[in-house]
Scaffold this active site. Structure first.
Site, PDB file in Angstrom:
ATOM      1  N   ASP A 310       0.674  -1.139   0.360  1.00 50.78           N
ATOM      2  CA  ASP A 310       0.028   0.061   0.078  1.00 50.78           C
ATOM      3  C   ASP A 310       1.019   1.104   0.263  1.00 50.78           C
ATOM      4  OD1 ASP A 310      -2.442  -0.872  -0.111  1.00 50.78           O
ATOM      5  OD2 ASP A 310      -2.582  -1.681   2.470  1.00 50.78           O
ATOM      6  N   PHE A 378      -9.835  25.953   8.076  1.00 45.81           N
ATOM      7  CA  PHE A 378     -10.452  25.078   7.244  1.00 45.81           C
ATOM      8  C   PHE A 378     -11.153  24.541   7.497  1.00 45.81           C
ATOM      9  CE2 PHE A 378      -9.542  20.713   4.754  1.00 45.81           C
ATOM     10  CZ  PHE A 378      -9.103  21.326   4.054  1.00 45.81           C
TER      11      PHE A 378
END
Lengths: 683, 569
Positions: A310, A378
């Site tokens: 991965d 954010f």
């Protein structure tokens, strides 16, 4: 790379050694020894020589002093072999003992009506639970058996199996729903549907594996046993027929000497150490916090041709990080960095923090309290963060969001801005725009940062003949950029579980062995299909059952270490076999002249080592044969060092050390023992 | 030893080397079923055979079917040859009016030719009629060699193919080996031999009056045709008792070179065939290198031991400047005699141009060891190749682990079943050789056949059983083997050496063929490097030879030591 703490006992723990000595005697039981044909034959002839010795003592004939010593050393040979196995097992047993504590009688709270919210339960012994039962586990309770959370969230201490005391969060649904019997719930309450019967839980399997109770010979071990048995048979033929062959010239060959010749010729060294090597291989894996459900998987790990890795967590750190500030015309880089820093103060995501870190590191800027400033944090919807100060509005964020904020149409943006954005996107990075009000300042380059030294690691794997394949959810452009930077051989972009499975099948059809790791339920088919499937301990029950190994640290990089451990196991086996076989040459030169010297005094020409007397020569060879087992136990347990240098170089090295060494060492060893035997007047 | 001697050896081996590649590639094409330049002429004949026998050449066989076909074919061959030998007196082409062969000798001889051993307990010129030689022995010289090649091709396909159950068709492989390989080569070699002066006639012996006025009977017959296949098929059964030392079998230095070339060429080309068929000619060269190293080492050792001469004879004041010439032919010399000794035993041929019994102890040790190593240097036609494959499997198994992978050879995993079969195969030689020798060594009935006492007599026994079990056929001589005990036990040794060896090898091949063929990477054990060749040599010496060390110590080794202390037997 996380070289994980080796938590097991030291190579030679005092307690383990003492236990092993006792076990070595217990293992003399011929029914148990039958599993090991070479040592079994040694035991049978040891008993036989003992009988001959007793007869000589009773009748006052022959040389009982000599026969007695041979008999004793034959028994030692068997005991040393048993001892090697017992030491290897002892290390696992110590580990099992600590695991067993986690399994002591647990009371479970079985829900009477699991389908409703009704929380009434009855207290039952965990051993009486059945698959499908639903139990309630509250803060402070031990989880009775392996299962799946069907309701609730809890912090769980899994130290009992992983040795890691930091709690992990488990919750119903998704990939974090599996819980393991013997672990402790620290907070909240969960409902768990039991998925395994008592005695078959993960901990039970672990105990059985580390103790070696269920140890079965692995395919390669079996094949090697066949070869060793065959060699034993061949030398049995050679020694038995010698009786007739020697009869031709009227040589009376003593049975004790023939037995000594037989035992020194049959591969007792590798025969005695074979199972210790196998157990030690499993043990090494356990020290890396990986549990293999079978020895077969460890062997397969050595054979792996392709690693499916991965991207996130293995190849890259997993978070995009700021690596570069690209200022537009008329803006200094410092100015841009300053604006980026200010705009990111309200961004707690790893990306935001990395911008702050880069600005501080490269431009020596400080994060300062700006009085009267208003942070714009954010948010996933706006994909923008910033700060308002003195009428200025500084923003950073996704390119289209910032352009919209600055009121600039995408095609009207300055050429150098568009070029920077394009360049960053093309190389697999993520561009972030920075604006001060309606004025664009520049672009921040965010990218997936490759872990240091991973490139070298992959090069080493390539030298071993192993291809690495990166699996990522990124689009092909990004994936290709990262793949080339990390130096992997291939990648699967926008990977779905089906893609992984298809890739594995394709590789296997080409005759290659695949290893992969995974944690989600949707990884289960691929994990099952792979030749070595490493499931993360944090993963789902389905994943853990599909794989043939479980990584207790849940570290995807582990795969590389697992491969090395597998190779080490096979190398140790091969090296000691080669050593054992090469030893025979010297032993012949010790015993044969001694055997025939009475009939043909000229045979002393073959006594290359100039051994003291025929008796001392034979005794020395037998003593060497026994002691070499003890001498090699540390090597058998530690394993022959693996270096990723390619098969040809490895073969050259091991053939020199163990083949040539095995040819020469016994000449020296037998000579030294002979000097001692002669000096002590043992023969 | 002389420079010219070494040059002769090098030149002869060079001629073999030159032929190995084209012949190896030709056979690879042939057994892959492709068309060769001989097809226009021979393929109608080949198809005719299949039609006549009702064989479907496309029908492939499993290892078991293949092995059964081979066994049935061999059994039929045994019965027919036994009948021919027993009924010889009633059959045509018997100008010498020779009677039928005794039962135990017929049994021994039939098995001997059937198993490609060609052990001869008899003198050809005084025992066999022309019909027996031609229709009996020579036919089997072809068929036993063709059978060996066929079996080797089946084993080769086990590596060349991936995940299949079949190994080819025995009848097709055997027919092609005889028809396309052995027959054309025999015609060429036989004609060359005739040109060198070897007789080829159906007439009977010629009576001549010698210079002293005595009458001498000079045996003649169809020698050249039998001689060609005797060498090419690594059979070794001579038309005359003196075999290749006889001036009518091997008249000159040139015919001697041709004889050695013919012995070697097919067996040395087969590894190349193997390499081509498994897709790596390099692999074939690696196998051939291992064979060549040991064979040349053996030849050099014999040359050295023989050229050194016998110190006991030197001590008598005899000039031994030429080395030990006892039992050797002056027209061949030391070097080419030594090469012949090594080649005929490394090969399981068994033809002799030198009396092995007369070699110095060390010189006699070498041929014995070469046989006991399993007849793989380069071994009999076909049998040498599959024997070598068995050693490869064992070498790869032991050493392959040392590179950190489970062992594989040419991409095929070597697992318990393959090892079991390989071990069963390598068990046969020590069991048969040491077992029979040990019994014979203490059996008065056997010992009465010995001409020599002491270790030399022991060597004669050990050599006989090694030769039989290794399907070599050469004799150390000095042993009267034409007794019921030796005819029977040597016969059994030959059968076991051939069939008990090849059956497990075929089972191994069957299991390998069924496995998928993996791809090699830089992590796989390299099997074409010099290192591997060295390893293979080591495994052959240790696993193949070490068990014979005690027996050899009691025979040639002790005799060598004793020779230096002036003891004779």
């Amino acid at each position: 790379m996380s070289r994980h703490a080796t938590t097991g006992p030291a190579l030679f723990d005092r307690a383990i050694l003492l236990n092993a000595m006792r076990d070595a005697a217990v293992k003399l039981d011929p029914r148990k020894l039958m599993r090991n044909p070479v040592i079994f034959v040694t035991e049978v002839v040891a008993a036989f020589v003992t009988l001959l010795w007793l007869r000589e003592l009773a009748q006052g004939t022959g040389t009982p002093g000599f026969s007695g010593q041979i008999a004793a050393w034959l028994w030692f040979t068997v005991l040393f072999a048993n001892f090697a196995e017992a030491v290897a097992e002892g290390r696992g047993k110590a580990q099992a003992a600590s695991l067993r504590q986690a399994r002591s009688d647990v009371q479970a709270k079985r829900l009477l009506d699991p389908d409703s919210d009704d929380g009434r339960y009855e207290r039952v012994n965990a051993q009486t639970l059945e698959r499908g039962d639903v139990v309630l586990v509250e803060a402070g309770d031990l989880i009775p058996l392996d299962g799946e959370i069907i309701a609730g969230v809890a912090a769980i201490n899994e130290a009992a199996i992983t040795g890691e005391s930091a709690p992990v969060i488990r919750e119903a649904g998704g990939d974090r729903s599996a819980v393991t019997g013997g672990t402790t719930v620290l907070s909240d309450a969960i409902r768990v549907r039991i998925s395994t019967a008592p005695g078959e839980t993960f901990i039970d399997r672990m105990i059985a594996l580390v103790e070696g109770a269920e140890r079965q010979k692995t395919p390669n071990e079996l094949a090697l046993s066949v070869l060793l048995s065959g060699m034993t048979l061949i030398f049995l033929i050679a020694v038995v027929t010698l009786w007739g062959l020697a009869g031709y010239s009227g040589t009376e060959v003593s049975v004790v000497v023939l037995v000594a010749l037989l035992v020194t010729l049959i591969p007792t060294t590798i025969g005695g150490l074979l199972s210790a090597i196998g157990i030690a291989g499993m043990d090494r894996l356990i020290r890396f916090n990986v549990i293999a459900t079978s020895g077969r998987a460890v062997e397969a790990a050595g054979d792996v041709d392709t690693l499916l890795l991965d991207k996130t967590g293995t190849i890259t750190f997993g978070n995009r990080m700021a690596t570069e500030f690209v200022a537009l015309e008329g803006v200094t880089t410092t100015e841009l960095a300053q604006a980026g820093l200010l705009a990111s103060m309200g961004d707690d995501t790893p990306e935001g923090r990395s911008i702050v870190a880069l600005a501080k590191a490269e431009f020596d800027l400080q994060e300062q309290e700006v009085p009267g400033a208003v942070l714009v944090p954010f948010a996933a919807q706006t994909r923008i963060s910033g700060l308002d100060i003195d009428g200025r509005a500084i923003r950073k964020g996704a390119v289209d969001s910032v352009l919209r904020f600055a009121g600039i149409a995408a095609d009207r943006a300055p050429a150098d801005f568009r070029q920077a954005v394009d360049r960053i996107a093309r190389t697999g990075g993520t561009p972030l725009a920075v604006a001060d009000g309606r004025r664009l300042l520049g672009v921040i380059h965010l990218k997936d940062v490759i872990k240091p030294a991973i490139r070298e690691r992959f090069a080493a794997l390539r030298a071993m003949g192993i291809r690495t394949v990166m699996v990522t959810g990124d689009n092909p452009v990004t994936a290709a950029a990262i793949a080339s930077e990390a130096g992997v051989d291939d990648f699967i972009a926008e990977a779905t579980p089906e893609d992984k499975l298809a890739y594995i099948r394709r590789e296997q059809t080409g005759g290659r062995l695949i290893a992969m790791c995974g944690d989600g339920t949707n990884d289960a088919p691929a994990l099952a299909q792979a030749d070595v499937g490493v499931a993360m301990q944090t993963g789902t029950q389905a994943a853990r059952e599909a794989g043939n190994m479980v990584d207790l640290d849940s570290s995807p990089t582990k795969l590389i270490e697992i491969v090395e451990i597998g190779k080490q196991l096979l190398m140790t086996r091969g090296s000691l076999t080669t050593f054992s076989i090469a030893n025979d040459v010297a032993k012949y030169f010790a015993i044969l002249p001694a055997l025939f010297i009475a009939t043909y005094p000229e045979m002393s020409a073959l006594n290359l080592m100039h051994l003291g007397s025929p008796e001392s020569a034979i005794l020395s060879a037998v003593i060497f044969n026994a002691l070499i087992i003890i001498a090699l136990i540390p090597l058998a347990l530690r394993g022959v060092a693996y270096r990723p240098v390619g098969a040809a170089a490895l073969l050259r090295r091991n053939l020199t050390v163990y083949g040539l060494g095995g040819l020469i060492l016994p000449f020296v060893g037998i000579k030294v023992i002979d000097l001692a035997v002669t000096a002590l007047h043992l023969a | 030893m002389s420079f010219v001697g070494w040059l002769q050896i090098a030149a002869t081996l060079g001629l073999v080397l030159a032929a190995v590649r084209p012949l190896g590639r030709f056979m690879a094409k042939l057994f892959l079923g492709q068309r060769t330049f001989l097809h226009p002429v021979l393929s109608p004949v080949e198809r005719g055979f299949y039609r006549a026998a009702g064989i479907d050449p496309e029908q492939e066989q499993t290892w078991f079917g293949y092995a059964m076909a081979m066994l049935i074919f061999s059994a039929m061959g045994f019965l027919s040859l036994y009948a021919i030998l027993r009924l010889q007196g009633f059959l045509p082409l018997n100008p010498g009016a020779l009677p039928g062969v005794a039962p135990d000798l017929a049994f021994n001889t039939a098995i001997s030719f059937l198993t490609n051993t060609n052990w001869q307990s008899y003198s050809g010129e005084t025992t066999m009629s022309h019909f027996s030689q031609m229709a009996g022995l020579t036919v089997h010289n072809f068929l036993s060699a063709a059978t060996g090649i066929a079996l080797a091709m089946a084993v080769t396909r086990a590596f060349a193919r991936s995940g299949v159950a079949t190994l080819g068709n025995f009848w097709v492989d055997m027919t092609r080996a005889a028809l396309y390989v052995l027959l054309p080569l025999s015609v060429v070699v036989a004609l060359a031999l005739v040109a060198f002066g070897v007789p080829q006639t159906l007439s009977n012996a010629v009576d001549a009056t010698t210079l002293e006025g005595a009458r001498q009977t000079i045996a003649l017959g169809p020698v050249a045709s039998q001689e060609a296949i005797k060498q090419l098929g690594t059979n070794g059964g001579g038309f005359f008792n003196a075999n290749s030392a006889h001036p009518f079998e091997n008249p000159s230095a040139l015919s001697n070179i041709l004889a050695i070339w013919a012995m070697l060429v097919v067996s040395a080309a087969l590894p190349i065939t193997f390499g081509r068929m498994v897709g790596s000619e390099r692999q074939g060269w690696a196998l051939l290198s291992a064979m060549a190293i040991l064979l040349i080492l053996g030849a050099a050792l014999v040359y050295w031991a023989e050229a050194r001469g016998n110190p006991l004879i030197t001590a008598l004041g005899v000039d031994t400047g030429l080395g030990n010439m006892e039992g050797k032919e002056v027209r061949f010399g030391q070097a080419m005699s030594a090469l012949f000794v090594a080649v005929t035993t490394g090969l399981s041929c068994g033809a002799v141009n030198t009396m092995h019994d007369s070699l110095t102890p060390l010189g006699g040790l070498v041929p014995m060891v070469l046989i006991q190593l399993g007849e793989v240097l380069p071994g009999g036609t076909g049998s040498g190749l599959y024997g070598m494959v068995v050693f490869c499997v064992l070498a790869v198994f032991v050493a392959g682990l040392m590179v950190g992978r489970t062992p594989e050879f040419l991409g095929k995993k070597i697992e318990a079943r393959e090892i079991r079969m390989a071990v069963l195969a390598v068990l046969i030689l020590p069991l048969v050789i040491l077992g029979f020798t040990a019994v014979a060594a203490v059996l008065p009935a056997a010992l009465s056949s010995l001409n020599n006492a002491g270790p030399h007599g022991f060597s004669e026994l050990l050599y006989a059983y090694s030769s039989a079990a290794g399907n070599n056929g050469s004799a150390f001589a000095g042993l009267n083997a034409n007794t019921p005990w030796f005819n029977t036990t040597l016969g059994i040794a030959m059968v076991l050496g051939r069939f008990a060896y090849v059956l497990p090898v075929m089972a191994m091949a069957g299991s390998l063929a069924a496995k998928p063929r993996g791809q090699a990477s830089s992590g796989s054990l390299p099997t074409t490097t010099f290192l591997f060749v060295g390893l293979l040599v080591g495994v052959i010496l240790i696993l193949g030879g070490l068990q014979f060390f005690p027996a050899l110590a009691l025979g040639p080794i002790v005799e060598e030591v004793l020779m230096h202390t002036s003891a004779t037997f």
